[in-house]
Design an enzyme around this catalytic site. Structure first.
Site, PDB file in Angstrom:
ATOM      1  CG  HIS A   1       6.121   7.632 -37.910  1.00  0.00           C
ATOM      2  ND1 HIS A   1       6.268   8.274 -39.123  1.00  0.00           N
ATOM      3  CD2 HIS A   1       7.251   6.884 -37.739  1.00  0.00           C
ATOM      4  CE1 HIS A   1       7.430   7.930 -39.666  1.00  0.00           C
ATOM      5  NE2 HIS A   1       8.029   7.080 -38.853  1.00  0.00           N
ATOM      6  NE  ARG A  55       8.574   1.880 -37.135  1.00  0.00           N
ATOM      7  CZ  ARG A  55       9.433   2.773 -37.621  1.00  0.00           C
ATOM      8  NH1 ARG A  55      10.608   2.380 -38.076  1.00  0.00           N
ATOM      9  NH2 ARG A  55       9.107   4.053 -37.648  1.00  0.00           N
ATOM     10  CD  GLU A  92      17.151   6.578 -37.192  1.00  0.00           C
ATOM     11  OE1 GLU A  92      16.002   6.367 -36.774  1.00  0.00           O
ATOM     12  OE2 GLU A  92      17.409   6.699 -38.405  1.00  0.00           O
ATOM     13  NE  ARG A 119      11.166   6.447 -34.113  1.00  0.00           N
ATOM     14  CZ  ARG A 119      11.081   6.221 -35.409  1.00  0.00           C
ATOM     15  NH1 ARG A 119      10.032   5.598 -35.913  1.00  0.00           N
ATOM     16  NH2 ARG A 119      12.042   6.615 -36.222  1.00  0.00           N
ATOM     17  CG  HIS A 142       8.679  10.369 -35.749  1.00  0.00           C
ATOM     18  ND1 HIS A 142       9.400  11.467 -35.317  1.00  0.00           N
ATOM     19  CD2 HIS A 142       9.578   9.541 -36.337  1.00  0.00           C
ATOM     20  CE1 HIS A 142      10.671  11.300 -35.630  1.00  0.00           C
ATOM     21  NE2 HIS A 142      10.800  10.138 -36.255  1.00  0.00           N
TER      22      HIS A 142
END
Length: 499
Positions: free
Chosen positions: A327, A362, A110, A267, A223
């Site tokens: 998120h 994160r 990811e 992100r 997100h």
């Protein structure tokens, strides 16, 4: 020891199982049904399965990089060192991680990960598989479970004495020698969120009222890819890890305009790129996964494939309209490496806790891992003498609370309080793109609403509203106290603004 665990996601259930197996008397108190919450919705997986050329050290480096310099290196080192053991434990408890024909764990990649090191189950149903296995484990163990119980407050004097909860409309005190908070984050501070309905920051708010230290509340991760039609539905970052791209209304890939890693940038960067591009074109951007083909999409992402088709999208043939949504909260109740807070025998784990692992942003698929690692560590710490956590010693430290009352005009013209009004204001002024003027305006309104308190005989929804208001004020205050952009806290043209 009599232990109450509040919450039943991966962190809470891991803590409960480990505490029970160590011989403690454990009661799990949960707001909904056992296993409800964010864990069951997690699609991506659990980071920490290291293949050739990869290592815990490389995972740590990626985590520190994503955290924009604000991670606690000791917490990160702990996380990655214990990752393989916790993944093996989840498998042993019955989580059916996806494997190749030779029985080896399949690893995915990811955004912001330098290697494929993320294990998943059911393609994109990892959280559901974890929920099923851990709930079954708790049931088999005979651990006491109290469902549909709302946490009102922590009962403490010099140390924890238990919790106060609302159960079937009746207030009840539950005694405990130790309390482990695992109530999740606070996504419903915002008008758009991937969190299920019950995620309203209850554990963090209760800890704040009890006097526990908190930090990094200004770091809410949005997100990047949530379906822009119908109710919020997350499109896993793993889709971009497999090769899907972000395109504007002309079909051009725009993410590389904002970061050299394009769609696989951290992100916070991708979310802002999407927000800016969508704003400029006046319409949602799109996630193009058509190059992956219908068979591969259905096999690797069966849940996403089913839901998008139910909503009228054939993502094998058309790009999906997407938008960012709140998120994951990187901040929370300050803890040490064993989940201890500043209140003796009060622990916090999972998204409720601020362990220092995530810093300002994160790294994908570190959240399920954090819940498993720190849930187990908190349970193990029940056997040890209490070691007080000094908030001043916390890496990064709790930020100062702003005592400025904010924009007096905004306070004077504040609309009547409602949850939706709070969520809109958070989205507009304390969201992806912030200004100091907007933060001061929001803080003033939150403080004008502060007189709102749950009435006698209040429902759980009334108490949720009070918790959200407390956290909204604390979040805006924390954001104002941080003068420079970093990670998920992004200030627009701060050099042109004045306090």
């Amino acid at each position: 020891m009599n232990v109450v665990v509040v919450g039943s996601g991966i962190a809470g259930l891991t803590a409960a199982l480990h505490a029970h197996e160590a011989g403690h008397r454990v009661t799990v108190v949960t707001k909904g049904e056992l296993g409800d919450g964010s864990t069951a919705l997690a699609q991506g997986g659990v980071a920490g399965e290291y293949g050739p050329g990869d290592s815990a050290a490389r995972h740590a480096a990626d985590t520190l990089s994503a955290g924009a310099g604000l991670c606690d290196p000791a917490a990160v080192e702990m996380l990655v060192r214990e990752a393989p053991a916790r993944i093996a434990e989840l498998a042993a408890r019955g989580v059916g991680f996806d494997r190749d024909p030779h029985g080896r764990l399949l690893r995915g990649r990811e955004a912001a990960h330098s290697h494929a090191r993320i294990v998943h189950a059911g393609g994109d149903a990892t959280g559901a598989a974890i929920r099923h296995a851990l709930v079954a484990g708790v049931r088999r163990a005979g651990i006491d479970v109290v469902e549909h119980a709302f946490l009102l407050d922590i009962v403490a004097d010099h140390a924890v004495r238990g919790i106060r909860s609302l159960e079937a409309g009746v207030t009840r005190d539950r005694d405990a020698d130790a309390v482990i908070l695992a109530t999740g984050g606070a996504g419903h501070l915002y008008a758009h969120t991937t969190d299920p309905a019950g995620i309203t920051g209850d554990g963090i708010a209760a800890a704040l009222r009890a006097g526990a230290a908190a930090a990094d509340l200004e770091f809410m991760q949005f997100h990047p890819t949530v379906l822009a039609t119908g109710a919020p539905f997350l499109i896993s970052e793993a889709v971009r890890g497999e090769g899907a791209t972000l395109i504007d209304d002309t079909g051009r890939r725009f993410a590389f305009d904002f970061h050299p890693d394009g769609e696989l940038a951290p992100r916070d960067v991708v979310s802002r790129a999407i927000a800016r591009t969508a704003g400029a074109q006046g319409a949602p951007v799109r996630l193009d996964a058509t190059m992956l083909g219908a068979e591969r999409l259905a096999r690797r992402f069966p849940t996403i494939d089913r839901v998008t088709r139910e909503r009228g999208h054939d993502w094998a043939e058309e790009a999906l309209p997407i938008t960012p949504a709140a998120h994951y909260l990187m901040g929370g109740v300050c803890t040490d490496l064993d989940g201890r807070t500043t209140i003796p025998w009060l622990f916090a784990v999972g998204e409720t806790a601020r362990t220092g692992v995530h810093g300002a942003n994160r790294l994908a698929s570190n959240s399920l891992l954090e819940g498993a690692v720190f849930g187990a560590r908190a349970a193990a710490a029940l056997r040890a003498p209490w070691t007080a956590l000094d908030a001043a010693s916390v890496h990064g430290g709790p930020g100062p609370i702003m005592h400025d009352d904010g924009d007096s005009d905004a306070a004077a013209t504040a609309p009547p309080f409602s949850r939706s009004a709070l969520q809109r204001l958070m989205w507009e002024e304390v969201g992806l793109l912030r200004t100091r003027h907007g933060l001061r305006r929001a803080l003033a309104v939150f403080r004008a609403w502060r007189s709102v308190s749950p009435p006698a005989g209040a429902s759980a929804a009334d108490h949720e509203d009070a918790n959200l208001l407390l956290l909204a004020e604390a979040t805006a205050s924390a954001a104002l106290a941080r003068p420079a952009s970093v990670g998920a806290h992004f200030l627009e043209i701060p050099h042109l603004e004045t306090v």
